[in-house]
Design a protein around this motif. Sequence first.
Motif, PDB file in Angstrom:
ATOM      1  N   GLU A 253       0.827  -1.208   0.000  1.00 49.61           N
ATOM      2  CA  GLU A 253       0.000   0.000   0.000  1.00 49.61           C
ATOM      3  C   GLU A 253       0.863   1.261   0.000  1.00 49.61           C
ATOM      4  O   GLU A 253       0.534   2.243  -0.671  1.00 49.61           O
TER       5      GLU A 253
ATOM      6  N   THR B 131       2.419   1.749  -3.533  1.00 47.44           N
ATOM      7  CA  THR B 131       1.385   2.190  -4.472  1.00 47.44           C
ATOM      8  C   THR B 131       0.959   3.624  -4.196  1.00 47.44           C
ATOM      9  O   THR B 131       0.818   4.439  -5.122  1.00 47.44           O
TER      10      THR B 131
ATOM     11  N   ALA C 233      -4.723   3.524  -3.146  1.00 44.80           N
ATOM     12  CA  ALA C 233      -3.802   2.411  -2.885  1.00 44.80           C
ATOM     13  C   ALA C 233      -4.442   1.389  -1.958  1.00 44.80           C
ATOM     14  O   ALA C 233      -4.379   0.174  -2.204  1.00 44.80           O
TER      15      ALA C 233
END
Length: 456
Positions: free
Chosen positions: A148, A151, A178
């Motif tokens: 996460e 991203t 994300a």
Amino acid sequence: MRARRDVLAEGRARRAWLRHPAQLVVAGFLVAILAGTLLLMLPLARSGPGGTGFLTALFHATSAVCVTGLVTVDTPVYWSTFGEVLILALIQVGGFGIMTLASLLAMLVWRRLGLRSRMTAAVETKAIGIGEVRTVIRGVLVITVVIELLTATLLTFRFALAYDEGWGRAAYLGVFHAVSAFNNAGFALYSDSLIGFVDDPWVCLPIALAVIAGGLGFPVWLELIRHGAVWRAWSLHTTMTVSTTVVLLVVGTVFVTANEWGNPGTLGSLDTPGRILAGFFHSVMPRTAGFNAIDYAQARDGTLLGTSALMFIGGGSAGTAGGIKITTFVLLFWVIWAEARGERDVEVHGRRIDDRAIRQALTVALLGVGAVMTATLALVEMTDHALDLVLFEAVSAFATVGLSAGITDDLPAAGQLILIGLMFLGRLGPITLVSALALRERGRLYRLPEGRPLIG
């Protein structure tokens, strides 16, 4: 004396209920959905005046906790910042809880089944050690945070540098999408989802890769971290999941791109690289994320049907993806292949598949088909929408995808309740069903005479 025996029996029944893993999973998610519903009903969660109605709050709390992404209101318009953050929190709780609990259940089932043939008596009281539980939770947490964060960082820089968003707003958008992508939720902070970024690889590719990562499942990631690309060291589950994911992504990309190549309502207005990117993106999303960069209401009937098939298959077990799961689909394929060849055993990648796994795969798949068909029939009877659109919506809800052809908010209250039931069943049904079936496995001291009815 009788009253005391009744009280003791009731207490034992309650303790037995609480000890059943599948029931604990269901109870935990019901509590999370109820809490999310009550919080979304607060006036603070809505951007407009007044609070949110119970059905709308329930629908979106279920969609968030079950990481689906179906909505009946425009997320960035209807909800306040508090409401958006609350939805994000529900997505994170739902996704993390699914990966953790599914991994723990898989471990419990594996240990129960693996030791049973050798230590039947010991297995009945065998539990996962505290150290193993901590390892699973820590592993899921680390994988979640790392993917996460990576991203979100990529998306933040793209939103800030290419779309003139302030760094604070860009970071908020990056983190939200994300988390939504890795947890396969599909909630977006744009009214048209990601249609405005259809040909932007710096937005579409990070989101698509995060979706794939979340859909593989923690057991697969654990083996990839341990063994890397040495596929000969992978377990059967990892081999089946990774290989089939690659095949479905390639087949899905070719199918969507070819089918929508000349459709001006979807890919027809893009250049060649944009069409290929959009085709790949919409091969990933049915796995089951729910972001869309094209308008599915403009898609061709074949695309809707093919996407429905991809949604129904879903992603990997013990991950954030929904559907009947890749291993179920692959196992059923090899069952058909073995039967067509007249083989006595079902063999996959040099391993013989246990009959119990075959029965469980058939049970999950057929119950999924039954749930989707029943819901589709009910929705067709209560609405005027075409069958292909209703089927697409029902499969999307059951497979916890979140893709829609734009009819979700047009459904009556009864139709939305059906979708709520499908989302909950699709998210927790396969996990709880398989674990319940596996943990209830018991031997008999006798077998009935064999019967062979006519088939076909």
